[in-house]
Design a protein around this motif. Structure first.
Motif, PDB file in Angstrom:
ATOM      1  N   UNK A  70       0.824  -1.209   0.000  1.00 25.27           N
ATOM      2  CA  UNK A  70       0.000   0.000   0.000  1.00 25.27           C
ATOM      3  C   UNK A  70       0.861   1.264   0.000  1.00 25.27           C
ATOM      4  N   UNK A  71       0.276   2.338  -0.499  1.00 22.26           N
ATOM      5  CA  UNK A  71       0.999   3.608  -0.624  1.00 22.26           C
ATOM      6  C   UNK A  71       1.463   4.176   0.713  1.00 22.26           C
ATOM      7  N   UNK A  72       0.685   3.976   1.786  1.00 19.97           N
ATOM      8  CA  UNK A  72       1.093   4.575   3.056  1.00 19.97           C
ATOM      9  C   UNK A  72       2.408   3.989   3.568  1.00 19.97           C
ATOM     10  N   UNK A  73       2.703   2.753   3.231  1.00 17.91           N
ATOM     11  CA  UNK A  73       4.011   2.201   3.624  1.00 17.91           C
ATOM     12  C   UNK A  73       5.122   2.769   2.756  1.00 17.91           C
ATOM     13  N   UNK A  74       4.843   2.988   1.487  1.00 17.30           N
ATOM     14  CA  UNK A  74       5.833   3.614   0.604  1.00 17.30           C
ATOM     15  C   UNK A  74       6.122   5.039   1.076  1.00 17.30           C
ATOM     16  N   UNK A  75       5.084   5.753   1.510  1.00 14.48           N
ATOM     17  CA  UNK A  75       5.262   7.111   2.022  1.00 14.48           C
ATOM     18  C   UNK A  75       6.079   7.106   3.312  1.00 14.48           C
ATOM     19  N   UNK A  76       5.843   6.119   4.178  1.00 16.78           N
ATOM     20  CA  UNK A  76       6.635   5.981   5.410  1.00 16.78           C
ATOM     21  C   UNK A  76       8.107   5.757   5.066  1.00 16.78           C
ATOM     22  N   UNK A  77       8.357   4.859   4.117  1.00 17.47           N
ATOM     23  CA  UNK A  77       9.741   4.551   3.736  1.00 17.47           C
ATOM     24  C   UNK A  77      10.449   5.801   3.207  1.00 17.47           C
ATOM     25  N   UNK A  78       9.759   6.584   2.400  1.00 15.60           N
ATOM     26  CA  UNK A  78      10.356   7.804   1.852  1.00 15.60           C
ATOM     27  C   UNK A  78      10.617   8.826   2.961  1.00 15.60           C
ATOM     28  N   UNK A  79       9.679   8.974   3.885  1.00 13.56           N
ATOM     29  CA  UNK A  79       9.802   9.967   4.956  1.00 13.56           C
ATOM     30  C   UNK A  79      10.908   9.623   5.948  1.00 13.56           C
ATOM     31  N   UNK A  80      11.198   8.341   6.111  1.00  8.91           N
ATOM     32  CA  UNK A  80      12.186   7.923   7.114  1.00  8.91           C
ATOM     33  C   UNK A  80      13.505   7.451   6.490  1.00  8.91           C
ATOM     34  N   UNK A  81      13.671   7.677   5.212  1.00 10.25           N
ATOM     35  CA  UNK A  81      14.904   7.245   4.543  1.00 10.25           C
ATOM     36  C   UNK A  81      16.118   7.832   5.251  1.00 10.25           C
ATOM     37  N   UNK A  82      17.064   6.974   5.608  1.00  6.81           N
ATOM     38  CA  UNK A  82      18.278   7.406   6.294  1.00  6.81           C
ATOM     39  C   UNK A  82      18.133   7.571   7.798  1.00  6.81           C
ATOM     40  N   UNK A  83      16.908   7.414   8.335  1.00  4.16           N
ATOM     41  CA  UNK A  83      16.667   7.607   9.771  1.00  4.16           C
ATOM     42  C   UNK A  83      16.642   6.295  10.550  1.00  4.16           C
ATOM     43  N   UNK A  84      16.529   5.177   9.844  1.00  4.22           N
ATOM     44  CA  UNK A  84      16.426   3.868  10.491  1.00  4.22           C
ATOM     45  C   UNK A  84      17.758   3.143  10.355  1.00  4.22           C
ATOM     46  N   UNK A  85      18.292   2.701  11.496  1.00  6.26           N
ATOM     47  CA  UNK A  85      19.552   1.954  11.496  1.00  6.26           C
ATOM     48  C   UNK A  85      19.349   0.480  11.177  1.00  6.26           C
ATOM     49  N   UNK A  86      18.252  -0.070  11.683  1.00 13.73           N
ATOM     50  CA  UNK A  86      18.044  -1.520  11.550  1.00 13.73           C
ATOM     51  C   UNK A  86      16.555  -1.809  11.480  1.00 13.73           C
ATOM     52  N   UNK A  87      16.189  -2.736  10.587  1.00 13.10           N
ATOM     53  CA  UNK A  87      14.804  -3.176  10.469  1.00 13.10           C
ATOM     54  C   UNK A  87      14.802  -4.683  10.298  1.00 13.10           C
ATOM     55  N   UNK A  88      14.084  -5.381  11.174  1.00 16.28           N
ATOM     56  CA  UNK A  88      13.906  -6.822  11.014  1.00 16.28           C
ATOM     57  C   UNK A  88      12.424  -7.133  11.101  1.00 16.28           C
ATOM     58  N   UNK A  89      12.009  -8.099  10.324  1.00 17.39           N
ATOM     59  CA  UNK A  89      10.616  -8.490  10.270  1.00 17.39           C
ATOM     60  C   UNK A  89      10.543 -10.002  10.359  1.00 17.39           C
ATOM     61  N   UNK A  90       9.696 -10.491  11.259  1.00 20.10           N
ATOM     62  CA  UNK A  90       9.504 -11.924  11.405  1.00 20.10           C
ATOM     63  C   UNK A  90       8.056 -12.264  11.123  1.00 20.10           C
ATOM     64  N   UNK A  91       7.851 -13.225  10.214  1.00 25.62           N
ATOM     65  CA  UNK A  91       6.533 -13.784   9.969  1.00 25.62           C
ATOM     66  C   UNK A  91       6.403 -14.994  10.888  1.00 25.62           C
ATOM     67  N   UNK A  92       5.353 -15.019  11.701  1.00 28.53           N
ATOM     68  CA  UNK A  92       5.240 -16.055  12.717  1.00 28.53           C
ATOM     69  C   UNK A  92       3.849 -16.678  12.715  1.00 28.53           C
ATOM     70  N   UNK A  93       3.778 -17.893  13.267  1.00 28.97           N
ATOM     71  CA  UNK A  93       2.511 -18.599  13.436  1.00 28.97           C
ATOM     72  C   UNK A  93       2.336 -18.926  14.904  1.00 28.97           C
ATOM     73  N   UNK A  94       1.186 -18.552  15.437  1.00 31.57           N
ATOM     74  CA  UNK A  94       0.869 -18.862  16.828  1.00 31.57           C
ATOM     75  C   UNK A  94       0.689 -20.374  16.967  1.00 31.57           C
ATOM     76  N   UNK A  95       1.317 -20.960  17.968  1.00 37.05           N
ATOM     77  CA  UNK A  95       1.231 -22.406  18.118  1.00 37.05           C
ATOM     78  C   UNK A  95       0.371 -22.845  19.283  1.00 37.05           C
ATOM     79  N   UNK A  96      -0.062 -21.889  20.105  1.00 39.12           N
ATOM     80  CA  UNK A  96      -0.953 -22.225  21.227  1.00 39.12           C
ATOM     81  C   UNK A  96      -1.894 -21.059  21.434  1.00 39.12           C
ATOM     82  N   UNK A  97      -3.166 -21.306  21.228  1.00 40.67           N
ATOM     83  CA  UNK A  97      -4.101 -20.187  21.400  1.00 40.67           C
ATOM     84  C   UNK A  97      -5.207 -20.519  22.372  1.00 40.67           C
TER      85      UNK A  97
END
Length: 97
Positions: A70-97
Motif C-alpha cells: 500500500x501507498x502509506x508504507x511507501x510514504x513511510x519509507x520515503x519519509x524515514x529514509x536514512x533515519x532507520x539503522x536496523x529493520x527486522x521483520x519476522x513472519x510467525x505462526x501462533x502455536x498455542x491459542x
C-alpha cells in the motif's frame, strides 16, 4: 488460510527518534482499517527509545502482502529514509491459542 503474526523491529538513529515515531504513528489508523488486519500495535522500548516494535496479526499472509504494497508504507519509507539503522521483520505462526 491461517492467521499470520508479524513482529517488526525498527531501530532508529538516536537523533531521528521523534521523526520515525511520528511517521510510525501515522500508519496505525489507516492500517487498522485495512481488510484482514486483526491488530496492529506499536510499542517503544522503555530503556532504549530508539527501538520500536510493531506486533501485528492478519487474517492471512495474502492480506498482509496487500498491506505491504500500500501507498502509506511507501510514504513511510520515503519519509524515514536514512533515519532507520536496523529493520527486522519476522513472519510467525501462533502455536498455542
Amino acid at each position: 488460510m491461517s492467521k499470520l503474526t508479524i513482529v517488526a523491529n525498527i531501530k532508529t538513529k538516536a537523533d531521528k527518534i521523534d521523526l520515525v515515531k511520528s511517521e510510525l504513528l501515522k500508519l496505525i489508523a489507516i492500517t487498522r482499517a485495512e481488510k484482514g488486519c486483526i491488530n496492529y500495535n506499536l510499542h517503544q522500548d522503555n530503556d532504549n527509545p530508539t527501538h520500536f516494535v510493531f506486533y501485528e496479526n492478519w487474517e492471512s499472509r495474502d492480506l498482509w502482502q496487500t498491506h505491504m504494497n500500500n501507498n502509506h508504507l511507501k510514504e513511510y519509507m520515503a519519509a524515514t529514509e536514512g533515519a532507520v539503522d536496523e529493520f527486522t521483520l519476522n513472519e510467525m505462526t501462533e502455536i498455542d491459542s
